[in-house]
Write a protein that holds these residues in place. Structure first.
Motif, PDB file in Angstrom:
ATOM      1  N   VAL A   1      34.679   3.325  34.198  1.00 33.42           N
ATOM      2  CA  VAL A   1      35.542   3.827  33.443  1.00 33.42           C
ATOM      3  C   VAL A   1      34.870   4.903  31.923  1.00 33.42           C
TER       4      VAL A   1
ATOM      5  N   LEU B   1      42.998   2.400  31.018  1.00 35.94           N
ATOM      6  CA  LEU B   1      41.901   3.929  30.954  1.00 35.94           C
ATOM      7  C   LEU B   1      42.763   4.094  29.336  1.00 35.94           C
TER       8      LEU B   1
ATOM      9  N   MET C   1      36.836   8.421  37.150  1.00 33.27           N
ATOM     10  CA  MET C   1      37.610   6.685  36.825  1.00 33.27           C
ATOM     11  C   MET C   1      36.460   6.669  38.223  1.00 33.27           C
TER      12      MET C   1
END
Length: 418
Positions: A375, A172, A369
């Motif tokens: 992502v 992330l 997501m």
């Protein structure tokens, strides 16, 4: 306010008439009870009685919202304002709650009661720590001087091991997020102990920072007993963490205040459980009141839901909540509203049009997501949507030249209704 009285505005329903009900409320929460007492002297009343400041009838002959009320007449609905001497309460927040939102909810004279506004003397702002970072401080720590702070939630909410959580956090961070937070369901569970998860995530964020040159805010969920929260906050700080999260309705207002005084980290206030206090329109609190109390106790970021969300709340309520958080209050700065709940690129332009500022966190779980291209593309789609909003460009027009945004709109538009 210019005096030392606490003023609380209520929406009430009653079968005994608004005036009689308001008088009962004032007596119950100050010097009176169901029968006259020997100690109720004129001097005691003068110093300590609550006052009925105003009464405004909205409608009569309505159906009772709640069972258990008693009275001879048709049910009336309206607003009443009560004021309480500061001398009765002091500035302790638990005592304040016991006064303005205590046994009033139990009175048989009422078939509905909702606390909709609260005005506090200046002594409250002086007595409590308030938000430590708010909007400006959060922007500085996050390294995001303009635009929304774009974030996501660690998902799946439960089930990931510490190692898996750390790997996801690294992914992330590499995708370019400003903010990552634990889910409210994850604090210190047997399958993901707090300290192991914290260390794994921070290692992942450090690895990502070697490539990106920055580390996002990571709001680690420290919720628990007060001693546990203190210990966890100390661990976060000692290991170089930069944010903590608390499920505030679960830990209580005294718990949050204690943590604020103990820690020098920004506090991300998650409101899970809020629906129990507000979802029924004739019972509970308004968000205006709720957020004021938690900001006094030390919250820097407060959840406000999001437009076209997956929960019950209508859009106008969401925007009113965000505006309340952004209003300086009780001598403290503006706090940071957190838009979340099924948010994606699809709502960005409408969010900006409604609120008129980018001083907010825009936190997307599935909206990032679940992007069909991964992502990083999900993060890019959110940033592109906000670029279009801030430039005043039509979202679909912008999407025509930005493939990540185009894919997001095709994926998420109408997803909640399908």
């Amino acid at each position: 306010m210019t005096d030392d009285r606490i003023r609380a505005r209520y929406l009430i329903e009653t079968p005994v008439g608004l005036e009689r009900a308001a008088t009962s409320m004032a007596g119950e929460q100050s010097t009176g009870t169901f029968i006259a007492l020997p100690g109720e002297t004129p001097e005691l009343h003068r110093r300590h009685a609550a006052h009925v400041e105003s009464i405004e009838l909205h409608e009569t002959g309505v159906d009772a919202s709640l069972s258990g009320s008693r009275g001879p007449g048709p049910v009336e609905r309206g607003e009443v304002v009560l004021s309480f001497p500061l001398e009765n309460v002091g500035t302790a927040l638990p005592n304040l709650l016991a006064t303005v939102a205590g046994n009033l909810f139990e009175l048989q004279q009422l078939s509905g009661i909702r606390l909709i506004d609260l005005e506090l003397p200046a002594e409250f702002g002086a007595a409590h720590p308030g938000s430590q970072f708010g909007v400006d401080g959060t922007r500085e720590i996050a390294g995001v001087p303009t635009g929304p702070i774009v974030g996501t939630i660690v998902k799946p909410s439960v089930g990931l091991t510490p190692t898996q959580t750390g790997a996801l956090a690294e992914e992330l961070a590499l995708a370019g997020l400003d903010f990552i937070k634990d889910d409210e369901l994850m604090a210190d569970s047997p399958h993901s102990p707090f300290e192991e998860r914290l260390d794994a995530v921070l290692r992942g964020l450090d690895r990502a920072a070697e490539q990106t040159g920055r580390r996002p805010l990571y709001a680690v969920n420290v919720s628990g007993e007060i001693d546990d929260m203190r210990r966890r906050a100390d661990l976060v700080a000692s290991r170089g963490g930069n944010c903590i999260m608390v499920s505030v309705n679960a830990v209580g207002i005294a718990g949050l205040r204690d943590l604020r005084l103990h820690s020098s980290l920004p506090i991300h206030a998650h409101r899970n459980g809020w629906g129990a206090l507000t979802r029924f329109p004739q019972l509970g609190y308004s968000y205006q009141v709720w957020q004021q109390l938690w900001r006094l106790a030390g919250a820097d970021h407060l959840h406000v839901n999001g437009l076209r969300n997956k929960f019950w709340e209508p859009d106008d309520s969401v925007i009113a909540s965000a505006r309340a958080v952004l209003q300086p209050m009780n001598g403290g700065p503006a706090a940071m509203p957190v838009f979340s709940s099924a948010q994606s690129a699809e709502q960005a332009a409408d969010t900006y049009a409604a609120i008129g500022t980018a001083d907010l966190m825009y936190v997307c779980g599935g909206g990032i997501m679940a992007h069909p291209d991964g992502v990083a593309a999900g993060v890019a789609s959110i940033r592109q949507a906000w670029e279009a909003a801030l430039e005043g460009t039509d979202l679909d027009e912008y999407a025509a030249t930005h493939p990540e945004l185009d894919a997001a709109l095709r994926t998420f538009r109408g997803a909640l209704s399908s």
